[in-house]
Design an enzyme around this catalytic site. Structure first.
Site, PDB file in Angstrom:
ATOM      1  N   HIS A   1     -14.046  -2.746  14.490  1.00 16.98           N
ATOM      2  CA  HIS A   1     -14.058  -1.317  14.154  1.00 16.98           C
ATOM      3  C   HIS A   1     -14.469  -0.522  15.400  1.00 16.98           C
ATOM      4  CE1 HIS A   1     -15.503   2.497  12.418  1.00 16.98           C
ATOM      5  NE2 HIS A   1     -14.519   2.290  11.564  1.00 16.98           N
TER       6      HIS A   1
ATOM      7  N   HIS B   1      -8.222   3.423  -4.012  1.00 14.18           N
ATOM      8  CA  HIS B   1      -9.191   3.565  -2.916  1.00 14.18           C
ATOM      9  C   HIS B   1     -10.149   4.714  -3.216  1.00 14.18           C
ATOM     10  CE1 HIS B   1      -6.646   1.545   0.481  1.00 14.18           C
ATOM     11  NE2 HIS B   1      -6.419   0.974  -0.680  1.00 14.18           N
TER      12      HIS B   1
ATOM     13  N   GLN C   1      -7.376  -4.192   8.631  1.00 16.30           N
ATOM     14  CA  GLN C   1      -6.622  -3.184   9.376  1.00 16.30           C
ATOM     15  C   GLN C   1      -5.347  -3.842   9.904  1.00 16.30           C
ATOM     16  OE1 GLN C   1      -5.572  -0.327   9.977  1.00 16.30           O
ATOM     17  NE2 GLN C   1      -7.437   0.654  10.742  1.00 16.30           N
TER      18      GLN C   1
ATOM     19  N   LYS D   1       7.881   3.942   1.780  1.00 12.50           N
ATOM     20  CA  LYS D   1       9.328   3.792   2.004  1.00 12.50           C
ATOM     21  C   LYS D   1       9.854   2.599   1.194  1.00 12.50           C
ATOM     22  CE  LYS D   1       9.142   5.517   6.732  1.00 12.50           C
ATOM     23  NZ  LYS D   1       9.022   5.109   8.122  1.00 12.50           N
TER      24      LYS D   1
ATOM     25  N   GLU E   1       0.846  -1.202   0.000  1.00 13.70           N
ATOM     26  CA  GLU E   1       0.000   0.000   0.000  1.00 13.70           C
ATOM     27  C   GLU E   1       0.879   1.249   0.000  1.00 13.70           C
ATOM     28  OE1 GLU E   1      -3.747   0.409   2.281  1.00 13.70           O
ATOM     29  OE2 GLU E   1      -2.740   2.088   3.265  1.00 13.70           O
TER      30      GLU E   1
ATOM     31  N   ARG F   1     -15.848   3.715   3.634  1.00 13.76           N
ATOM     32  CA  ARG F   1     -16.693   4.811   4.092  1.00 13.76           C
ATOM     33  C   ARG F   1     -15.843   6.045   4.387  1.00 13.76           C
ATOM     34  NH1 ARG F   1     -19.012   5.126  10.008  1.00 13.76           N
ATOM     35  NH2 ARG F   1     -16.809   5.667  10.223  1.00 13.76           N
ATOM     36  N   GLY F   2     -14.688   5.849   5.030  1.00 15.19           N
ATOM     37  CA  GLY F   2     -13.876   6.975   5.517  1.00 15.19           C
ATOM     38  C   GLY F   2     -14.228   7.242   6.969  1.00 15.19           C
TER      39      GLY F   2
HETATM   40  P1  FAD Z   1     -18.071   0.609   7.068  1.00  9.17           P
HETATM   41  O1  FAD Z   1     -17.924  -0.732   6.475  1.00  9.17           O
HETATM   42  O2  FAD Z   1     -19.227   1.446   6.626  1.00  9.17           O
HETATM   43  O3  FAD Z   1     -18.093   0.444   8.674  1.00  9.17           O
HETATM   44  C1  FAD Z   1     -18.027   1.593   9.511  1.00  9.17           C
HETATM   45  C2  FAD Z   1     -18.756   1.285  10.826  1.00  9.17           C
HETATM   46  O4  FAD Z   1     -20.166   1.230  10.576  1.00  9.17           O
HETATM   47  C3  FAD Z   1     -18.389  -0.065  11.440  1.00  9.17           C
HETATM   48  O5  FAD Z   1     -18.397   0.078  12.840  1.00  9.17           O
HETATM   49  C4  FAD Z   1     -19.517  -0.983  10.966  1.00  9.17           C
HETATM   50  O6  FAD Z   1     -19.704  -2.093  11.847  1.00  9.17           O
HETATM   51  C5  FAD Z   1     -20.707  -0.017  10.998  1.00  9.17           C
HETATM   52  N1  FAD Z   1     -21.759  -0.390  10.048  1.00  9.17           N
HETATM   53  C6  FAD Z   1     -21.608  -0.855   8.793  1.00  9.17           C
HETATM   54  N2  FAD Z   1     -22.809  -1.086   8.230  1.00  9.17           N
HETATM   55  C7  FAD Z   1     -23.743  -0.739   9.148  1.00  9.17           C
HETATM   56  C8  FAD Z   1     -25.166  -0.740   9.167  1.00  9.17           C
HETATM   57  N3  FAD Z   1     -25.886  -1.169   8.116  1.00  9.17           N
HETATM   58  N4  FAD Z   1     -25.816  -0.301  10.297  1.00  9.17           N
HETATM   59  C9  FAD Z   1     -25.111   0.122  11.374  1.00  9.17           C
HETATM   60  N5  FAD Z   1     -23.733   0.138  11.419  1.00  9.17           N
HETATM   61  C10 FAD Z   1     -23.069  -0.288  10.307  1.00  9.17           C
HETATM   62  N6  FAD Z   1      -9.627   5.767   5.117  1.00  9.17           N
HETATM   63  C11 FAD Z   1      -9.427   6.767   4.205  1.00  9.17           C
HETATM   64  O7  FAD Z   1      -9.835   7.925   4.439  1.00  9.17           O
HETATM   65  N7  FAD Z   1      -8.783   6.535   3.012  1.00  9.17           N
HETATM   66  C12 FAD Z   1      -8.308   5.300   2.675  1.00  9.17           C
HETATM   67  O8  FAD Z   1      -7.743   5.110   1.588  1.00  9.17           O
HETATM   68  C13 FAD Z   1      -8.478   4.221   3.610  1.00  9.17           C
HETATM   69  N8  FAD Z   1      -8.037   2.964   3.342  1.00  9.17           N
HETATM   70  C14 FAD Z   1      -8.250   1.947   4.241  1.00  9.17           C
HETATM   71  C15 FAD Z   1      -7.811   0.643   3.929  1.00  9.17           C
HETATM   72  C16 FAD Z   1      -8.008  -0.413   4.829  1.00  9.17           C
HETATM   73  C17 FAD Z   1      -7.525  -1.788   4.479  1.00  9.17           C
HETATM   74  C18 FAD Z   1      -8.644  -0.161   6.084  1.00  9.17           C
HETATM   75  C19 FAD Z   1      -8.829  -1.277   7.067  1.00  9.17           C
HETATM   76  C20 FAD Z   1      -9.098   1.110   6.400  1.00  9.17           C
HETATM   77  C21 FAD Z   1      -8.915   2.176   5.496  1.00  9.17           C
HETATM   78  N9  FAD Z   1      -9.373   3.485   5.759  1.00  9.17           N
HETATM   79  C22 FAD Z   1      -9.167   4.508   4.843  1.00  9.17           C
HETATM   80  C23 FAD Z   1     -10.030   3.787   7.044  1.00  9.17           C
HETATM   81  C24 FAD Z   1     -11.581   3.657   6.967  1.00  9.17           C
HETATM   82  O9  FAD Z   1     -12.105   4.651   6.105  1.00  9.17           O
HETATM   83  C25 FAD Z   1     -12.136   3.825   8.386  1.00  9.17           C
HETATM   84  O10 FAD Z   1     -11.739   2.747   9.202  1.00  9.17           O
HETATM   85  C26 FAD Z   1     -13.641   4.069   8.499  1.00  9.17           C
HETATM   86  O11 FAD Z   1     -13.920   4.470   9.849  1.00  9.17           O
HETATM   87  C27 FAD Z   1     -14.525   2.852   8.214  1.00  9.17           C
HETATM   88  O12 FAD Z   1     -14.542   2.574   6.879  1.00  9.17           O
HETATM   89  P2  FAD Z   1     -15.269   1.211   6.356  1.00  9.17           P
HETATM   90  O13 FAD Z   1     -15.217   1.266   4.889  1.00  9.17           O
HETATM   91  O14 FAD Z   1     -14.724   0.045   7.066  1.00  9.17           O
HETATM   92  O15 FAD Z   1     -16.778   1.517   6.865  1.00  9.17           O
END
Ligand code: FAD
Length: 293
Positions: free
Chosen positions: A151, A77, A178, A274, A17, A107-108
């Site tokens: 999360h 992403h 993560q 890096k 990444e 989601r972010g």
């Molecule tokens: P979601 O899958 O939407 O989950 C977020 C929260 O909502 C979780 O607690 C989940 O349990 C809950 N949830 C999901 N669906 C529902 C529902 N239907 N009802 C109620 N609750 C629900 N961030 C960036 O800004 N840019 C990046 O490029 C980036 N890359 C990443 C790459 C990886 C591999 C990882 C692990 C994280 C990355 N992140 C990035 C961070 C990520 O955006 C955050 O962790 C964010 O808080 C959650 O994103 P998600 O897509 O997992 O969200």
């Protein structure tokens, strides 16, 4: 090449990444560093998306540059929390125009202001809504994020994997985790994931910690459990930059070897842009990957 196809192949793989610059002024140096990382021939390179989406042009620029200069498959992403359907549709068009067929749907993070707002009328509240939309385009390979240590917004492990299942059913072809520093946490997560019926590949994410300052940042970002074995290494070598880099690469490499030994075929490494760290990791597993060091 689609990552879903790549993950079906035999053998062991390492993917990397990288992240885009925050400003125009950093573009040239990030292009150079990320190209050097891609030249190490990882299975694919993922390019993150700046929180809030402000740097989406740079994500596409870096991804396209890697693809064109090295031929290594790329994963771009995208985050949706501060976005709307029109912006997402425009991004998908640009992805396709750039010939990028893999997208990581996120989601972010919520900003403190967002947390207090009524989000019921937002186009996207959760990543699964973005996944559904990307899936409807019909020809993208879609990744989603997952959290071996849960999360931070989830009330419980059960709720967390239930939501993860909804996201996978919306159309994820694979998941990337993560970071974590104790492989047992990943193995027990994998058990929960398979138990609930999620059957797509789950790629573990490994972050080599190569300087002491990263520890606090990593903890804040991921809430990860830091094993004593790891913390004593930081205590002992944290003030010696070269020693800490070497120790961090070896710690991460040992995690990766253990994952391979337990049947995991692809490991994703957070390189922090890096090249020396990416190369150090690659060297320590080159015979397993069947690549010349
Ligand atoms: P979601 O899958 O939407 O989950 C977020 C929260 O909502 C979780 O607690 C989940 O349990 C809950 N949830 C999901 N669906 C529902 C529902 N239907 N009802 C109620 N609750 C629900 N961030 C960036 O800004 N840019 C990046 O490029 C980036 N890359 C990443 C790459 C990886 C591999 C990882 C692990 C994280 C990355 N992140 C990035 C961070 C990520 O955006 C955050 O962790 C964010 O808080 C959650 O994103 P998600 O897509 O997992 O969200």
């Amino acid at each position: 090449m689609k990552i879903s196809e790549l993950l079906k192949q035999d053998g062991y793989r390492l993917s990397f990444e990288v992240f885009p610059p925050k400003r125009d002024s950093g573009l040239e140096s990030v292009r150079y560093a990320t190209e050097e990382i891609a030249k190490l021939r990882p299975s694919f390179v993922s390019v993150t998306y700046g929180a809030g989406g402000g740097t989406s042009d740079f994500t596409l620029d870096i991804a396209k540059n890697i693809k064109e200069k090295t031929g290594v498959p790329v994963l771009a992403h995208i985050t949706c929390v501060s976005s709307n359907r029109a912006k997402v549709a425009a991004y998908i068009e640009r992805l396709k125009y750039a010939g990028i067929e893999n997208v990581m749907a996120l989601r972010g993070d919520l900003t403190p202001e967002m947390e207090g707002q009524d989000r019921s009328n937002w186009d996207y509240r959760y990543a699964y809504q973005l996944v559904e939309e990307l899936k409807a385009t019909g020809d993208l390979c879609i990744g989603g994020a997952c959290y071996p240590e849960v999360h931070p917004e989830s009330a419980s492990r059960v709720e967390d994997v239930r939501h993860l299942k909804q996201k996978v059913e919306a159309g994820c072809d694979f998941l990337t985790s993560q970071m974590f520093f104790d492989n047992d946490l990943f193995y027990s997560f994998l058990y929960r994931v398979r138990d609930i019926g999620i059957d797509v590949p789950v790629i573990p994410g490994i972050m080599p910690i190569t300087n002491a300052n990263q520890v606090e940042k990593a903890l804040k970002l991921s809430g990860s459990h830091m094993p004593i074995r790891f913390l004593s290494l930081v205590d002992r070598f944290g003030s010696n930059a070269a020693a800490m880099e070497q120790a961090g690469i070896i710690y991460a490499s040992e995690q990766i070897i253990d994952l391979y030994a337990n049947g995991i075929r692809n490991v994703h490494v957070y390189t922090m842009n890096k090249p020396a760290v990416a190369e150090g990791i690659l060297r320590s597993v080159s015979a397993i990957l069947g690549q010349a060091a």
